[in-house]
Design a protein around this motif. Structure first.
Motif, short mmCIF file in Angstrom:
data_model
loop_
_atom_site.label_atom_id
_atom_site.label_comp_id
_atom_site.label_asym_id
_atom_site.label_seq_id
_atom_site.Cartn_x
_atom_site.Cartn_y
_atom_site.Cartn_z
N LYS A 158 11.36 157.59 15.82
CA LYS A 158 11.62 158.17 14.49
C LYS A 158 13.09 158.56 14.29
N GLY A 159 13.64 158.08 13.21
CA GLY A 159 14.99 158.49 12.82
C GLY A 159 16.10 158.00 13.73
N ALA A 160 15.82 157.02 14.57
CA ALA A 160 16.87 156.54 15.50
C ALA A 160 18.05 155.99 14.71
N ASP A 161 19.24 156.29 15.19
CA ASP A 161 20.43 155.68 14.59
C ASP A 161 20.51 154.22 14.99
N LEU A 162 20.05 153.92 16.19
CA LEU A 162 19.92 152.51 16.61
C LEU A 162 18.64 152.36 17.42
N LEU A 163 17.82 151.42 17.00
CA LEU A 163 16.59 151.08 17.74
C LEU A 163 16.80 149.72 18.38
N MET A 164 16.71 149.70 19.71
CA MET A 164 16.75 148.44 20.45
C MET A 164 15.31 148.03 20.72
N ALA A 165 14.93 146.85 20.25
CA ALA A 165 13.52 146.45 20.39
C ALA A 165 13.39 145.16 21.19
N ASP A 166 12.44 145.19 22.09
CA ASP A 166 12.05 144.03 22.89
C ASP A 166 11.45 142.97 21.96
N THR A 167 12.29 142.03 21.53
CA THR A 167 11.84 141.04 20.53
C THR A 167 11.84 139.67 21.18
N ASN A 168 10.81 139.41 21.94
CA ASN A 168 10.79 138.21 22.78
C ASN A 168 10.07 137.04 22.12
N PHE A 169 9.42 137.32 20.97
CA PHE A 169 8.60 136.27 20.35
C PHE A 169 8.90 136.11 18.87
N LEU A 170 8.78 134.89 18.39
CA LEU A 170 8.79 134.64 16.95
C LEU A 170 7.50 135.21 16.35
N ALA A 171 7.45 135.24 15.03
CA ALA A 171 6.33 135.89 14.33
C ALA A 171 4.97 135.32 14.74
N ALA A 200 17.97 153.62 11.39
CA ALA A 200 19.11 153.20 10.57
C ALA A 200 19.46 151.75 10.84
N ALA A 201 19.26 151.30 12.07
CA ALA A 201 19.61 149.92 12.42
C ALA A 201 18.70 149.44 13.54
N LEU A 202 18.49 148.13 13.55
CA LEU A 202 17.62 147.51 14.56
C LEU A 202 18.40 146.45 15.31
N LEU A 203 18.39 146.56 16.63
CA LEU A 203 19.02 145.56 17.48
C LEU A 203 17.91 144.77 18.18
N LEU A 204 17.88 143.47 17.93
CA LEU A 204 16.88 142.63 18.59
C LEU A 204 17.42 142.25 19.96
N THR A 205 16.66 142.56 21.00
CA THR A 205 17.14 142.26 22.34
C THR A 205 15.96 141.81 23.21
#
Ligand SMILES: [Zn+2]
Ligand SMILES: [Zn+2]
Length: 245
Positions: free
Chosen positions: A168-181, A205-210
């Motif tokens: 919640k409310g992260a200035d930057l969220l790094m997300a484990d995005t290993n798969f397409l939809a 505020a922002a999402l980093l796909l990693t």
């Protein structure tokens, strides 16, 4: 708080880019968050590896911990004064064998954390959420003293409801995005759409796909995540990038 991406692939390194490893800096405090394949070489390119204050492992899969052994040898064998000795290496205690390996002579010392732990590492306060993954793994929320800025790393996980509250409310969220939809079950990582939805639900505020895949179209991954994230700015991890949070 400053984030330098040292490696961002899931599973295995590819074409000169390593697996999960991130340098988090606040003032002169340096935390290495995950220590995947290629981490030590990438770290050497940006700072003296002996200047680390701590290492944090989110879990013990090789793509997050492969270079810990050589980092330990570096601390043992490389000449010059170490900033901290033994170097504290934070890891969860649900896997005694891997936890024991965090301690190496007088050079590194394993320090356990649990889901309800609050760690104060220099100017950084860390809290944890156990994720849903084939082995115990922990998302981490890092708050910087003084600025109150927040970095959240999902670590490896499939989607589950508690993640949004944790981020919640992260200035930057790094997300484990290993798969397409579109990805067949079983899924132990987030899809692009799930990562985007998570960022939106969390009000990040922002999402980093990693923790990116090697064999998928990354532009498509980003488009799909952005479509789900609404107004949250979505970017792809890159070793070219230093992010000020
Ligand atoms: Zn992984
Ligand atoms: Zn994993």
């Amino acid at each position: 708080m400053k984030l330098t991406i040292l490696g961002y692939y899931g599973g295995y390194p590819d074409h000169g880019v390593g697996t999960s490893a991130y340098l988090v800096e606040s003032g002169d405090y340096r935390l290495l968050m995950d220590c995947g394949s290629g981490a030590l070489l990438a770290l050497e390119a940006v700072c003296d590896p002996r200047s680390l204050d701590a290492v944090l492992l989110t879990h013990y899969h090789h793509d997050h911990a492969a270079d810990l052994g050589v980092l330990q040898y570096y601390y043992q064998l490389h000449s010059g004064a170490k900033k901290v000795l033994p170097l504290p290496v934070y890891g969860h205690t649900k896997d005694p064998l891997n936890f024991a390996a965090l301690t190496f002579g007088d050079f590194t010392r394993g320090v356990g954390y649990t889901a309800d732990a609050t760690l104060t590492l220099g100017p950084l306060t860390l809290t944890f959420l156990e994720t849903q993954h084939p082995v115990p793994a922990f998302a981490v929320r890092i708050e910087e003293a003084g600025t109150g800025r927040v970095l959240v790393n999902t670590s490896d996980t499939r989607a589950f409801p508690e993640l949004a509250g944790f981020a919640k409310g992260a200035d930057l969220l790094m997300a484990d995005t290993n798969f397409l939809a579109e990805h067949p079950a079983p899924m132990w990582h987030l899809t692009s759409t799930q990562a985007g939805q998570l960022a939106k639900d969390a009000g990040a505020a922002a999402l980093l796909l990693t923790h990116l895949p090697q064999e998928s179209d990354l532009a498509q991954l980003q488009r799909e995540a952005q479509a789900a994230a609404g107004s949250v700015l979505v970017t792809l991890a890159s070793t070219e990038k230093v992010i000020n949070i």
